[in-house]
Design a protein around this motif. Structure first.
Motif, PDB file in Angstrom:
ATOM      1  N   ASP A 177      54.823  53.866  42.396  1.00  0.00           N
ATOM      2  CA  ASP A 177      55.810  53.585  43.431  1.00  0.00           C
ATOM      3  C   ASP A 177      57.105  54.314  43.125  1.00  0.00           C
ATOM      4  OD1 ASP A 177      54.080  51.856  44.756  1.00  0.00           O
ATOM      5  OD2 ASP A 177      54.666  50.169  43.499  1.00  0.00           O
ATOM      6  N   THR A 188      58.945  46.182  54.953  1.00  0.00           N
ATOM      7  CA  THR A 188      57.837  45.256  54.728  1.00  0.00           C
ATOM      8  C   THR A 188      57.205  45.558  53.374  1.00  0.00           C
ATOM      9  OG1 THR A 188      56.253  46.729  55.794  1.00  0.00           O
ATOM     10  CG2 THR A 188      57.305  45.083  57.186  1.00  0.00           C
ATOM     11  N   GLY A 189      56.435  44.612  52.907  1.00  0.00           N
ATOM     12  CA  GLY A 189      55.720  44.811  51.656  1.00  0.00           C
ATOM     13  C   GLY A 189      56.458  44.229  50.469  1.00  0.00           C
ATOM     14  N   LYS A 190      55.854  44.370  49.321  1.00  0.00           N
ATOM     15  CA  LYS A 190      56.421  43.831  48.091  1.00  0.00           C
ATOM     16  C   LYS A 190      57.440  44.798  47.512  1.00  0.00           C
ATOM     17  CE  LYS A 190      52.386  41.151  46.866  1.00  0.00           C
ATOM     18  NZ  LYS A 190      51.386  40.850  45.838  1.00  0.00           N
ATOM     19  N   VAL A 191      58.472  44.222  46.914  1.00  0.00           N
ATOM     20  CA  VAL A 191      59.525  45.006  46.271  1.00  0.00           C
ATOM     21  C   VAL A 191      59.806  44.384  44.919  1.00  0.00           C
ATOM     22  CG1 VAL A 191      61.936  45.724  46.396  1.00  0.00           C
ATOM     23  CG2 VAL A 191      60.565  45.639  48.467  1.00  0.00           C
ATOM     24  N   ARG A 192      59.934  45.200  43.916  1.00  0.00           N
ATOM     25  CA  ARG A 192      60.339  44.715  42.590  1.00  0.00           C
ATOM     26  C   ARG A 192      61.821  45.012  42.439  1.00  0.00           C
ATOM     27  NH1 ARG A 192      58.555  46.992  36.709  1.00  0.00           N
ATOM     28  NH2 ARG A 192      60.284  46.050  35.619  1.00  0.00           N
TER      29      ARG A 192
END
Length: 82
Positions: free
Chosen positions: A4, A57-61
């Motif tokens: 990513d 949208t989606g996962k974020v760290r």
């Protein structure tokens, strides 16, 4: 395995909790409005974070590091509250 993209942003510290809202009386009722310093900080932070607008949208760290401008003791929750 897909890697990513990584982005690094340095944001200024937000106003303290005591300086984020201003009490005013309107139509006989007490209201809290956002302080000009808080509006300015939000606008500045939004402009600095503009490059990652496409991550809706989606996962974020998120890795968060807070660096104080001096050695005074402070409440760690203060900058994270906005």
């Amino acid at each position: 395995m897909e890697i990513d993209p990584t982005y690094l942003f340095t944001l200024p510290l937000p106003p303290t909790s005591n300086h984020r809202l201003i009490p005013i009386v309107r139509h006989g009722r007490l209201r809290l409005i956002t302080a000009p310093s808080m509006r300015k900080w939000k606008a500045e932070a939004a402009s600095l974070l503009e490059p990652c607008e496409h991550f809706t949208t989606g996962k974020v760290r998120l890795d968060l590091s807070i660096v104080w401008p001096d050695r005074r003791k402070r409440d760690l929750d203060g900058p994270v509250k906005p």
